[in-house]
Design an enzyme around this catalytic site. Structure first.
Site, PDB file in Angstrom:
ATOM      1  CG  HIS A  51      -2.134  -0.907   1.012  1.00  0.00           C
ATOM      2  ND1 HIS A  51      -3.210  -0.613   0.211  1.00  0.00           N
ATOM      3  CD2 HIS A  51      -2.369  -2.154   1.499  1.00  0.00           C
ATOM      4  CE1 HIS A  51      -4.071  -1.612   0.240  1.00  0.00           C
ATOM      5  NE2 HIS A  51      -3.574  -2.576   1.001  1.00  0.00           N
ATOM      6  CG  ASP A  53       1.461   0.584  -5.508  1.00  0.00           C
ATOM      7  OD1 ASP A  53       0.682   0.858  -4.570  1.00  0.00           O
ATOM      8  OD2 ASP A  53       1.140  -0.156  -6.463  1.00  0.00           O
ATOM      9  N   GLY A 147      -4.838 -11.122  -4.034  1.00  0.00           N
ATOM     10  CA  GLY A 147      -3.636 -10.317  -3.811  1.00  0.00           C
ATOM     11  C   GLY A 147      -2.439 -10.697  -4.662  1.00  0.00           C
ATOM     12  CB  SER A 149      -1.327  -8.952  -9.564  1.00  0.00           C
ATOM     13  OG  SER A 149      -1.376  -7.582  -9.512  1.00  0.00           O
ATOM     14  CG  ASP A 194      -0.451  -4.884  -9.030  1.00  0.00           C
ATOM     15  OD1 ASP A 194       0.406  -4.835  -8.128  1.00  0.00           O
ATOM     16  OD2 ASP A 194      -1.665  -4.836  -8.794  1.00  0.00           O
ATOM     17  CG  ASN A 237     -14.096  -8.120  -7.009  1.00  0.00           C
ATOM     18  OD1 ASN A 237     -13.510  -7.081  -7.287  1.00  0.00           O
ATOM     19  ND2 ASN A 237     -14.791  -8.810  -7.882  1.00  0.00           N
TER      20      ASN A 237
HETATM   21  P1  ADP Z   1      -6.400  -9.602  -7.463  1.00  0.00           P
HETATM   22  O1  ADP Z   1      -5.820  -9.407  -6.104  1.00  0.00           O
HETATM   23  O2  ADP Z   1      -6.310 -11.040  -7.887  1.00  0.00           O
HETATM   24  O3  ADP Z   1      -5.881  -8.651  -8.478  1.00  0.00           O
HETATM   25  P2  ADP Z   1      -8.912  -8.182  -7.830  1.00  0.00           P
HETATM   26  O4  ADP Z   1     -10.057  -8.051  -6.879  1.00  0.00           O
HETATM   27  O5  ADP Z   1      -8.174  -6.944  -8.142  1.00  0.00           O
HETATM   28  O6  ADP Z   1      -7.951  -9.312  -7.247  1.00  0.00           O
HETATM   29  O7  ADP Z   1      -9.443  -8.805  -9.205  1.00  0.00           O
HETATM   30  C1  ADP Z   1     -10.096 -10.060  -9.237  1.00  0.00           C
HETATM   31  C2  ADP Z   1     -11.008 -10.160 -10.445  1.00  0.00           C
HETATM   32  O8  ADP Z   1     -10.251 -10.431 -11.655  1.00  0.00           O
HETATM   33  C3  ADP Z   1     -11.969 -11.340 -10.371  1.00  0.00           C
HETATM   34  O9  ADP Z   1     -13.113 -11.017  -9.599  1.00  0.00           O
HETATM   35  C4  ADP Z   1     -12.310 -11.572 -11.841  1.00  0.00           C
HETATM   36  O10 ADP Z   1     -13.288 -10.650 -12.294  1.00  0.00           O
HETATM   37  C5  ADP Z   1     -11.007 -11.235 -12.541  1.00  0.00           C
HETATM   38  N1  ADP Z   1     -10.243 -12.480 -12.837  1.00  0.00           N
HETATM   39  C6  ADP Z   1      -9.210 -13.002 -12.153  1.00  0.00           C
HETATM   40  N2  ADP Z   1      -8.759 -14.158 -12.729  1.00  0.00           N
HETATM   41  C7  ADP Z   1      -9.522 -14.362 -13.816  1.00  0.00           C
HETATM   42  C8  ADP Z   1      -9.565 -15.381 -14.846  1.00  0.00           C
HETATM   43  N3  ADP Z   1      -8.743 -16.418 -14.857  1.00  0.00           N
HETATM   44  N4  ADP Z   1     -10.485 -15.249 -15.826  1.00  0.00           N
HETATM   45  C9  ADP Z   1     -11.348 -14.206 -15.817  1.00  0.00           C
HETATM   46  N5  ADP Z   1     -11.351 -13.230 -14.895  1.00  0.00           N
HETATM   47  C10 ADP Z   1     -10.472 -13.299 -13.897  1.00  0.00           C
HETATM   48  P1  NG1 Z   2      -3.958  -6.390  -5.722  1.00  0.00           P
HETATM   49  O1  NG1 Z   2      -4.191  -6.846  -4.367  1.00  0.00           O
HETATM   50  O2  NG1 Z   2      -3.172  -7.394  -6.505  1.00  0.00           O
HETATM   51  O3  NG1 Z   2      -5.228  -6.019  -6.467  1.00  0.00           O
HETATM   52  C1  NG1 Z   2      -3.422  -3.751  -5.172  1.00  0.00           C
HETATM   53  C2  NG1 Z   2      -2.993  -2.635  -6.130  1.00  0.00           C
HETATM   54  C3  NG1 Z   2      -1.479  -2.341  -6.071  1.00  0.00           C
HETATM   55  C4  NG1 Z   2      -1.032  -2.111  -4.643  1.00  0.00           C
HETATM   56  C5  NG1 Z   2      -1.512  -3.282  -3.763  1.00  0.00           C
HETATM   57  C6  NG1 Z   2      -1.191  -3.069  -2.300  1.00  0.00           C
HETATM   58  C7  NG1 Z   2      -4.181  -2.342  -8.252  1.00  0.00           C
HETATM   59  C8  NG1 Z   2      -4.273  -2.750  -9.668  1.00  0.00           C
HETATM   60  N1  NG1 Z   2      -3.298  -2.993  -7.509  1.00  0.00           N
HETATM   61  O4  NG1 Z   2      -3.018  -5.036  -5.654  1.00  0.00           O
HETATM   62  O5  NG1 Z   2      -1.180  -1.208  -6.867  1.00  0.00           O
HETATM   63  O6  NG1 Z   2      -1.451  -0.871  -4.155  1.00  0.00           O
HETATM   64  O7  NG1 Z   2      -2.918  -3.486  -3.867  1.00  0.00           O
HETATM   65  O8  NG1 Z   2       0.187  -2.927  -2.087  1.00  0.00           O
HETATM   66  O9  NG1 Z   2      -4.879  -1.444  -7.825  1.00  0.00           O
HETATM   67 MG    MG Z   3      -6.098  -6.545  -8.480  1.00  0.00          MG
END
Ligand code: ADP
Ligand code: NG1
Ligand code: MG
Length: 461
Positions: A51, A53, A147, A149, A194, A237
């Site tokens: 948290h 970046d 988490g 990405s 990311d 999410n």
């Molecule tokens: P993360 O920490 O994994 O980035 P986010 O909450 O930012 O979590 O994003 C997660 C969302 O990305 C999921 O709810 C879904 O909509 C999308 N997603 C992740 N993996 C896939 C996949 N393999 N195919 C389609 N959508 C995906």
């Molecule tokens: P995740 O948890 O992978 O969605 C998010 C932010 C990063 C960073 C981290 C916390 C996006 C795309 N990613 O990552 O930039 O702030 O939380 O360190 O918003």
């Molecule tokens: Mg994400």
């Protein structure tokens, strides 16, 4: 000078077999159409620097083997077809490449909107380029909403694919900056960690990334250590709640208040704590003192913030809050800012140790402090994450912490190489045995991770 993607065309056997599978799935879905090219985009694990970046401070992630892969066909109309191998969970979507609309209703975030974010980012800079349509068929092994990405891997996969389709030649840094901005169309105002590691990672190396502009210094993990990633089994999410943006906004407000109280001219420009620190010409240690001096422990209301900044409620909402934080009225400033400055100090210490003594005890203890700060000051942990961190520590980890945004997701633990397998077995028994029935097939739930390479395009031949 950054490399371009045309130079990347090797792939390992694991990946080859994944491409064969997605090729078959593509042909089955699209009546034997030929795939033009494939892409592979990794997830990432952040080792330290959580948290911060989006506050302009350095972070230390590495790419992981889990990825999003795609099979892409270029078409000669303007139609876009987006589909997923896992069609029961992720539905098909079609639109025109020149009229992309991203819905970001937090109650209903569709997966394909992340793909559209990537396309939109490219379209916005495609001047004097003849647009084309594409069919993009995707699959993924990054645990979603955990988490690591998965969201950015999707955004970057889409952007890289369209960039290739339109024959646009962007450097890795350019596409990383562009996709970081583009992902914000989903509603979350993240930093650029990311996307920066996704495009710039090299096999065998973690990176210390700095921002504004992006630059990376690669480093190796101490040879006697490995990092283990373990899922808490709680997902979060980020786009579906305002927790993430509230933290971004709390940091923004604390930065503005410090800038104003310390008499920086044009204080309203200081939305990032790193910019405020830089122009106050203070060491990080002094910023910690300043935070203790400036802020009280309680929540700040909008009214109090407006009175400190001498602005109206409307101005506050329009200039500094986000769509999903406009209606909030409780902002914690002291603890959030303290976490940011202290975490930035921990990143410096961590990198220094990696380059000198490589002491696993010291690295582990910094990771422990990071987790405590995320739990107590940043309040983005979860009881399951806290339990998992404790289980990792009692089973021999040097340190363990939540990784990524938190509120669920994964823990990353630093382990001595010689006990890694034994460690995983003990964590399975202690943490997972009453949650999962089949403990023999848990390679996605708890696994050793090594620094993997960044996003790449692969041709058929
Ligand atoms: P993360 O920490 O994994 O980035 P986010 O909450 O930012 O979590 O994003 C997660 C969302 O990305 C999921 O709810 C879904 O909509 C999308 N997603 C992740 N993996 C896939 C996949 N393999 N195919 C389609 N959508 C995906
Ligand atoms: P995740 O948890 O992978 O969605 C998010 C932010 C990063 C960073 C981290 C916390 C996006 C795309 N990613 O990552 O930039 O702030 O939380 O360190 O918003
Ligand atoms: Mg994400």
């Amino acid at each position: 000078m950054s490399k371009t993607f045309s130079q990347l065309n090797t792939c390992d056997d694991d990946l080859k077999s994944k491409f064969i599978d997605i090729n078959n799935s593509f042909k089955k879905k699209y009546e034997n159409l030929e795939v033009d090219f494939f892409i592979c985009v990794p997830g990432r694990v952040n080792l330290i620097g959580e948290h911060i970046d989006y506050n302009g401070y350095n972070v230390c992630p590495m790419a992981i083997k889990q990825n999003i892969i795609g099979a892409i066909k270029v078409t000669d109309d303007l139609n876009v077809h987006i589909s997923n191998v896992n069609k029961d969970k992720y539905e098909d979507y079609s639109c025109k490449i020149n009229s992309i609309v991203i819905e970001n209703d937090p109650k209903n975030i569709h997966w394909y909107n992340y793909v559209l974010c990537g396309f939109k980012g490219i379209i916005e800079i495609a001047f004097n380029v003849t647009l084309k349509g594409l069919i993009i068929h995707l699959d993924g092994t990054i645990p979603p909403a955990s988490g690591l990405s998965s969201s950015s891997a999707l955004v970057c996969a889409a952007a890289l694919s369209l960039c290739h389709v339109l024959n646009m030649n962007l450097s890795k840094h350019e596409i990383a900056e562009l996709t970081a901005k583009a992902e914000r169309y989903i509603g979350t105002e993240g930093g650029g960690m990311d996307q920066a590691i996704i495009f710039n990672a090299n096999y065998g190396f973690a990176s210390r990334i700095s921002f504004d502009p992006i630059s990376l210094i690669e480093f190796q993990i101490p040879p006697n250590a490995v990092f283990v990633i373990a899922q808490s089994l709680v997902t979060k999410n980020k786009a579906a709640s305002n927790d993430f943006n509230l933290r971004v906004v709390e940091c923004r407000l604390s930065s503005l208040i410090i800038a104003k109280k310390y008499g920086l001219k044009n204080w309203y420009k200081y939305v990032k704590l790193a910019d405020t620190q830089k122009d106050l010409k203070q060491q990080l240690e002094n910023m910690v003192k300043i935070v203790r001096d400036v802020f009280h422990d309680r929540y700040y209301t909008k009214e109090e913030i407006c009175s400190i900044l001498n602005i109206s409620g409307n101005e506050l909402e329009e200039k500094f809050l986000t769509k999903n934080t406009k209606n909030m009225n409780n902002f914690k400033l002291k603890d959030r800012a303290l976490h940011v400055f202290e975490e930035a100090l921990r990143v410096d210490k961590f990198c220094k140790i990696c380059g000198t003594t490589k002491s696993l005890f010291e690295l582990g203890s910094i990771m422990q402090d990071s987790h405590s700060s995320l739990r107590d000051l940043y309040e983005c942990s979860h009881t399951e994450l806290d339990k998992l961190v404790t289980v990792c520590m009692t089973n021999g980890a040097f340190g363990a912490r939540l990784t990524g945004a938190g509120w669920g997701g994964c823990v990353v633990a630093l382990i001595s190489c010689d006990i890694a397998e034994e460690f995983i077995e003990s964590v399975k028994e202690t943490f997972y045995s009453n949650k999962i029935t089949d403990l023999t097939n848990m390679n996605d739930i708890i696994f050793i991770t090594k620094p993997y390479s960044g996003a790449a395009i692969f041709s058929q031949s």
